[in-house]
Design an enzyme around this catalytic site. Structure first.
Site, PDB file in Angstrom:
ATOM      1  N   ASN A 198       0.860  -1.191   0.000  1.00 23.72           N
ATOM      2  CA  ASN A 198       0.000   0.000   0.000  1.00 23.72           C
ATOM      3  C   ASN A 198       0.894   1.239   0.000  1.00 23.72           C
ATOM      4  O   ASN A 198       1.882   1.298   0.731  1.00 23.72           O
ATOM      5  CB  ASN A 198      -0.821  -0.061   1.307  1.00 23.72           C
ATOM      6  CG  ASN A 198      -1.935   0.940   1.401  1.00 23.72           C
ATOM      7  OD1 ASN A 198      -2.722   1.075   0.470  1.00 23.72           O
ATOM      8  ND2 ASN A 198      -2.025   1.643   2.533  1.00 23.72           N
ATOM      9  N   HIS A 234      -4.899   9.863  -1.149  1.00 26.82           N
ATOM     10  CA  HIS A 234      -5.114  11.094  -0.362  1.00 26.82           C
ATOM     11  C   HIS A 234      -4.943  12.252  -1.340  1.00 26.82           C
ATOM     12  O   HIS A 234      -3.826  12.685  -1.621  1.00 26.82           O
ATOM     13  CB  HIS A 234      -4.091  11.179   0.778  1.00 26.82           C
ATOM     14  CG  HIS A 234      -4.297  10.125   1.818  1.00 26.82           C
ATOM     15  ND1 HIS A 234      -5.422  10.093   2.618  1.00 26.82           N
ATOM     16  CD2 HIS A 234      -3.551   9.049   2.174  1.00 26.82           C
ATOM     17  CE1 HIS A 234      -5.352   9.059   3.429  1.00 26.82           C
ATOM     18  NE2 HIS A 234      -4.230   8.407   3.185  1.00 26.82           N
ATOM     19  N   GLU A 262      -7.465   4.525   0.834  1.00 27.81           N
ATOM     20  CA  GLU A 262      -7.548   5.601   1.839  1.00 27.81           C
ATOM     21  C   GLU A 262      -8.081   6.889   1.221  1.00 27.81           C
ATOM     22  O   GLU A 262      -7.606   7.992   1.535  1.00 27.81           O
ATOM     23  CB  GLU A 262      -6.172   5.847   2.475  1.00 27.81           C
ATOM     24  CG  GLU A 262      -5.542   4.591   3.062  1.00 27.81           C
ATOM     25  CD  GLU A 262      -4.216   4.824   3.779  1.00 27.81           C
ATOM     26  OE1 GLU A 262      -3.869   5.988   4.061  1.00 27.81           O
ATOM     27  OE2 GLU A 262      -3.525   3.826   4.060  1.00 27.81           O
ATOM     28  N   ASP A 264      -9.490  10.245   0.217  1.00 29.26           N
ATOM     29  CA  ASP A 264     -10.092  11.495   0.686  1.00 29.26           C
ATOM     30  C   ASP A 264      -9.646  12.613  -0.259  1.00 29.26           C
ATOM     31  O   ASP A 264      -8.674  12.450  -1.001  1.00 29.26           O
ATOM     32  CB  ASP A 264      -9.813  11.811   2.166  1.00 29.26           C
ATOM     33  CG  ASP A 264      -8.355  11.737   2.586  1.00 29.26           C
ATOM     34  OD1 ASP A 264      -7.467  11.939   1.741  1.00 29.26           O
ATOM     35  OD2 ASP A 264      -8.102  11.486   3.785  1.00 29.26           O
TER      36      ASP A 264
END
Ligand code: 9MR
Length: 448
Positions: A198, A234, A262, A264
């Site tokens: 990741n 992100h 993840e 956002d």
């Protein structure tokens, strides 16, 4: 005099008990994201904090998502703060919640350079000691949850931006093969779990993602157990890489799964409607890129509510990065995700300028009377609906000036035929009686 004093103290008692809460207008799409995703053969997830999995936060986490990632609970520093002494409380709680809600768990993360316990980072270890510490850690944690974790972020953030290996405790002490060894040990501890590497800033085609690509290719060639790559995502408002889908596809073509792990999209605060619309487009294009590639299996947001996001504390002046606002009302970004997953629900007509305020006007041992006032300023309504979710088992028993229904903890109240209109500068109220025991907290109310 006496009656005046009684009246005054009664008034202050009532004022003291009066609890107001207003929230912007919104209600969630009719079909939960997890069902929309399932229809596309995808999993949609969120990072969570275990202690928050009750009330509205728990309701949304359980209803909307088909995968949970512990935001911090499974990191080495969380689970083994003192060498040999473990704390699995939050991790166990999240796994149990996921199982109770038919959700997958993404384990996060086994080998990282951050959030390690100080006994580990401050120790001085030979390479053999370091290797056995790591093997032990992986066997213990993966073994504990064997059969219950769909996928592990085994190795987190191994690369620098230029594609060289990041200088870490692991790389410096063990060389690049710490990655292959970690994957092999994780596989031995839970052969069914999908094992991922990741990283961030690997969403588009660039030097870092190409290094990751080359690593995955060589691991596959060597027969090292690697099942997937996690693209953290992100992102910054308006900056979804144009090569995202192409990049997902090139990993898929290597024969591994891809997950957006993840997601956002942060913006400079304050948010406004133009930024929120751009953010919705950004979320939609990320999810659409995953939907377009069969081996992109999971899109996970890094916290579903702005109040639960890491962004404001890490990037001062930035925030509003998630699909729900601070009060758990879905933002345009939520609908962007839903649309990319084939959802047809469009956001309710704007009620900007109108608010709903919930108050408890009277309370006795087992019951209470509540009131909701819907007020508009610079806007008006011709009909309204108010929703809330009780957090402590309260039950509406009777309502007036609205039709209220309650299903589980969720209450919906719609205007009566004669009070749907709320003029600019005006307000209407409706009332209800309810039962409570233990506590009677004020719920978050949304107007739609
Ligand atoms: O969301 C996590 C935040 O609560 C922690 O303070 C932070 C510490 O580094 O880690 C955050 O999660 C990170 C994740 O584990 C790995 N990718 C970057 C995430 C955001 O920092």
């Amino acid at each position: 005099m006496r009656s005046l004093r009684t009246a005054l103290s009664l008034a202050s008692l009532v004022t003291g008990a009066l609890m107001l809460f207003t929230a912007p207008a919104a209600h969630a799409a009719d079909t939960p994201l997890r069902d929309l995703a399932a229809a596309k053969g995808k999993i949609v997830g969120t990072a969570v904090t275990g202690s928050k999995l009750t009330g509205t936060y728990g309701d949304i986490a359980g209803a909307q998502f088909s995968s949970l990632t512990p935001g911090n609970a499974m990191k080495w520093g969380s689970v083994e703060p003192t060498q040999g002494s473990f704390n699995w409380t939050e991790a166990d709680q999240i796994v149990a919640f996921a199982e109770a809600h038919g959700q997958q768990v993404r384990g996060h993360t086994l080998v990282w350079h951050n959030q390690n316990p100080s006994w580990l980072t401050n120790g001085s270890w030979t390479s053999a000691q370091l290797s056995s510490l790591l093997q032990n850690h992986i066997s213990t944690e993966v073994g504990r949850y064997k059969g219950r974790i769909a996928a592990w972020d085994v190795v987190n953030e191994p690369f620098n931006e230029d594609g060289t290996y990041r200088s870490t405790l692991w790389y410096n002490g063990l060389g690049a093969d710490y990655i292959a060894n970690a994957l092999t040990w994780a596989h031995a501890a839970d052969p069914a779990a999908k094992l991922y590497i990741n990283d961030y800033n690997v969403e588009g085609v660039n030097a870092k993602s190409t290094a990751l690509y080359n690593l995955v290719k060589s691991l596959k060639d060597r027969g090292v157990p690697i099942d997937g790559v996690g693209l953290q995502a992100h992102l910054i408002l308006g900056q979804v890489p144009s090569t995202l889908q192409q990049n997902i596809q090139r990993f898929a073509d290597l024969g591994v799964d891809v997950a957006i792990t993840e997601l956002d999209v942060r913006m400079a605060l304050p948010a406004d409607s133009a930024k929120l619309a751009q953010q919705a487009a950004d979320y939609k294009s990320v999810v659409a890129a995953c939907v377009a590639v069969a081996r992109c299996v999971n899109v996970t947001v890094w916290g579903f509510a702005d109040s639960d996001s890491w962004v404001p504390s890490t990037f001062p002046g930035y925030g509003a990065a998630t699909p729900y606002d601070d009060n758990y009302a879905p933002k345009p970004a939520y609908y962007g995700i839903a649309e990319a997953l084939g959802g047809t629900t469009t956001p309710p007509p704007s009620t900007d300028g109108c608010t709903a305020a919930y108050s408890v006007t009277n309370q006795w041992s087992t019951g209470f009377t509540g009131e909701v006032r819907i007020a508009c300023s610079g806007a008006s309504l011709s009909s309204w609906k108010v929703n809330w979710t009780y957090g402590a088992g309260q039950q509406v028993t009777q309502a007036w000036n609205a039709t209220c229904t309650q299903s589980g903890a969720a209450v919906t109240c719609a205007n009566a035929s004669y009070n749907g209109t709320v003029p600019d500068g005006g307000s209407v109220t409706f009332g209800f009686n309810g039962s409570w025991s233990g506590s009677n907290p004020v719920p978050t109310v949304t107007l739609g």
